[in-house]
Design an enzyme around this catalytic site. Structure first.
Site, PDB file in Angstrom:
ATOM      1  N   GLY A 144     105.241  22.103  64.662  1.00  0.00           N
ATOM      2  CA  GLY A 144     105.316  22.402  63.237  1.00  0.00           C
ATOM      3  C   GLY A 144     104.076  23.038  62.621  1.00  0.00           C
TER       4      GLY A 144
ATOM      5  N   PHE B 232     113.186  15.884  52.363  1.00  0.00           N
ATOM      6  CA  PHE B 232     113.052  16.494  53.684  1.00  0.00           C
ATOM      7  C   PHE B 232     112.906  17.998  53.542  1.00  0.00           C
ATOM      8  CE2 PHE B 232     114.029  18.021  57.866  1.00  0.00           C
ATOM      9  CZ  PHE B 232     113.354  17.101  58.653  1.00  0.00           C
TER      10      PHE B 232
ATOM     11  N   LYS C 148     103.284  13.673  51.997  1.00  0.00           N
ATOM     12  CA  LYS C 148     104.224  12.882  51.185  1.00  0.00           C
ATOM     13  C   LYS C 148     103.564  11.531  50.938  1.00  0.00           C
ATOM     14  CE  LYS C 148     108.561  14.552  53.242  1.00  0.00           C
ATOM     15  NZ  LYS C 148     109.612  14.166  54.220  1.00  0.00           N
TER      16      LYS C 148
ATOM     17  N   ARG D 211     112.170  27.072  61.206  1.00  0.00           N
ATOM     18  CA  ARG D 211     110.709  27.144  61.282  1.00  0.00           C
ATOM     19  C   ARG D 211     110.163  28.486  60.803  1.00  0.00           C
ATOM     20  NH1 ARG D 211     108.835  22.692  64.169  1.00  0.00           N
ATOM     21  NH2 ARG D 211     110.102  21.987  65.917  1.00  0.00           N
TER      22      ARG D 211
ATOM     23  N   ASP E 233     103.563  12.139  56.849  1.00  0.00           N
ATOM     24  CA  ASP E 233     104.625  11.334  56.265  1.00  0.00           C
ATOM     25  C   ASP E 233     104.123   9.888  56.236  1.00  0.00           C
ATOM     26  OD1 ASP E 233     107.298  11.004  55.384  1.00  0.00           O
ATOM     27  OD2 ASP E 233     107.965  10.503  57.398  1.00  0.00           O
ATOM     28  N   THR E 234     104.411   9.106  57.277  1.00  0.00           N
ATOM     29  CA  THR E 234     103.890   7.733  57.317  1.00  0.00           C
ATOM     30  C   THR E 234     102.396   7.712  57.663  1.00  0.00           C
ATOM     31  OG1 THR E 234     104.367   7.464  59.663  1.00  0.00           O
ATOM     32  CG2 THR E 234     106.118   6.843  58.129  1.00  0.00           C
TER      33      THR E 234
ATOM     34  N   THR F 220     101.444   9.424  63.237  1.00  0.00           N
ATOM     35  CA  THR F 220     101.109  10.441  64.242  1.00  0.00           C
ATOM     36  C   THR F 220      99.630  10.781  64.158  1.00  0.00           C
ATOM     37  OG1 THR F 220     103.315  11.356  63.896  1.00  0.00           O
ATOM     38  CG2 THR F 220     101.767  12.703  65.155  1.00  0.00           C
ATOM     39  N   LEU F 221      99.168  11.033  62.947  1.00  0.00           N
ATOM     40  CA  LEU F 221      97.775  11.446  62.786  1.00  0.00           C
ATOM     41  C   LEU F 221      96.793  10.328  63.071  1.00  0.00           C
ATOM     42  CD1 LEU F 221      97.397  14.044  59.969  1.00  0.00           C
ATOM     43  CD2 LEU F 221      96.992  14.253  62.405  1.00  0.00           C
TER      44      LEU F 221
ATOM     45  N   GLU G  71      97.860  19.824  60.861  1.00  0.00           N
ATOM     46  CA  GLU G  71      99.201  19.227  60.899  1.00  0.00           C
ATOM     47  C   GLU G  71     100.087  19.914  59.850  1.00  0.00           C
ATOM     48  OE1 GLU G  71     101.627  18.022  62.262  1.00  0.00           O
ATOM     49  OE2 GLU G  71     101.333  15.864  62.529  1.00  0.00           O
ATOM     50  N   ASP G  72     101.381  19.887  60.106  1.00  0.00           N
ATOM     51  CA  ASP G  72     102.306  20.485  59.129  1.00  0.00           C
ATOM     52  C   ASP G  72     102.530  19.544  57.945  1.00  0.00           C
ATOM     53  OD1 ASP G  72     103.736  18.634  60.678  1.00  0.00           O
ATOM     54  OD2 ASP G  72     105.424  19.971  61.075  1.00  0.00           O
TER      55      ASP G  72
HETATM   56  P1  IMP Z   1     104.288  10.622  60.475  1.00  0.00           P
HETATM   57  O1  IMP Z   1     103.760  10.102  61.758  1.00  0.00           O
HETATM   58  O2  IMP Z   1     105.297   9.703  59.873  1.00  0.00           O
HETATM   59  O3  IMP Z   1     103.223  11.023  59.482  1.00  0.00           O
HETATM   60  O4  IMP Z   1     105.177  11.865  60.878  1.00  0.00           O
HETATM   61  C1  IMP Z   1     104.884  13.143  60.579  1.00  0.00           C
HETATM   62  C2  IMP Z   1     105.802  14.032  61.398  1.00  0.00           C
HETATM   63  O5  IMP Z   1     107.180  13.823  61.037  1.00  0.00           O
HETATM   64  C3  IMP Z   1     105.503  15.461  61.061  1.00  0.00           C
HETATM   65  O6  IMP Z   1     104.551  15.992  61.941  1.00  0.00           O
HETATM   66  C4  IMP Z   1     106.858  16.126  61.182  1.00  0.00           C
HETATM   67  O7  IMP Z   1     107.068  16.556  62.502  1.00  0.00           O
HETATM   68  C5  IMP Z   1     107.863  15.060  60.851  1.00  0.00           C
HETATM   69  N1  IMP Z   1     108.332  15.160  59.443  1.00  0.00           N
HETATM   70  C6  IMP Z   1     108.098  14.265  58.453  1.00  0.00           C
HETATM   71  N2  IMP Z   1     108.656  14.666  57.299  1.00  0.00           N
HETATM   72  C7  IMP Z   1     109.251  15.863  57.552  1.00  0.00           C
HETATM   73  C8  IMP Z   1     110.003  16.788  56.724  1.00  0.00           C
HETATM   74  O8  IMP Z   1     110.223  16.616  55.515  1.00  0.00           O
HETATM   75  N3  IMP Z   1     110.460  17.907  57.348  1.00  0.00           N
HETATM   76  C9  IMP Z   1     110.223  18.165  58.674  1.00  0.00           C
HETATM   77  N4  IMP Z   1     109.537  17.328  59.473  1.00  0.00           N
HETATM   78  C10 IMP Z   1     109.054  16.174  58.927  1.00  0.00           C
HETATM   79 MG    MG Z   2     104.617  17.481  63.280  1.00  0.00          MG
END
Ligand code: IMP
Ligand code: MG
Length: 170
Positions: free
Chosen positions: A41, A148, A127, A161, A99-100, A103-104, A95-96
């Protein structure tokens, strides 16, 4: 064609990319950088941002997979690793979207283990209402509501994408 609402236009993204690039150049002065893009992403964002930066910017990529349907455990695995060394270098993780934050948080720990000179986080989108982990994010393109989103690198089932803007699927 699918029905897509534009959330952030191409013009707005370009303006913000210029601002972020300026900020990064100001913060790092003459220092060399390594961008570590989180596949897939972040690829579009990373390339567009790097084009606007005058410092030397090396490219590295990493891919992580979080197990679907296990949001409560949040187990993460590296599916594609760095190809070069980041030791002693100024790393910016690109990073794109955050969210939570899981991952980071994981990638930050993983990359710190490789002894970079410095490490910062840069995300196109955030977010904040979804955050489970308190992360210090150094550069944020846009904070968005809990919807989303697709485009500018972000996908829905690997589609969209290549859209030049950020949209919401209807
Ligand atoms: P985290 O570990 O919950 O912060 O997940 C982040 C990852 O979830 C991002 O790198 C995206 O790949 C995916 N993601 C979360 N929200 C979206 C969205 O609204 N659209 C597309 N991908 C998302
Ligand atoms: Mg991602």
């Amino acid at each position: 064609m699918d029905n897509i609402n534009i959330l952030i236009s191409e013009t707005k993204i370009e303006k913000r990319l210029n601002e972020l690039a300026k900020q990064i150049m100001k913060d790092y002065g003459e220092e060399d950088l390594v961008f570590v893009g989180v596949l897939k992403g972040a690829a579009t964002f990373m390339i567009e941002l790097a084009k606007r930066i005058k410092n030397s910017v090396e490219f590295e990529f990493i891919q992580a997979k979080s197990y679907e349907g296990t949001e409560s455990t949040g187990k993460i695995e590296i599916t594609q690793d760095l190809s070069g060394s980041i030791e002693g270098k100024n790393v910016i993780i690109i990073e794109d979207i955050i969210d939570t934050g899981r991952t980071l948080e994981y990638l930050m720990r993983y990359l710190t283990f490789h002894n970079p000179k410095s490490i910062k986080l840069c995300t196109l989108l955030s977010k904040p209402s979804r955050r489970l982990i308190d992360l210090k994010v150094d550069y944020v393109g846009f904070s968005i509501p809990d919807e989303f989103v697709i485009g500018f690198g972000l996908d829905y089932n690997q589609k969209y994408r290549n859209l030049p803007y950020i949209g919401v699927l209807k």
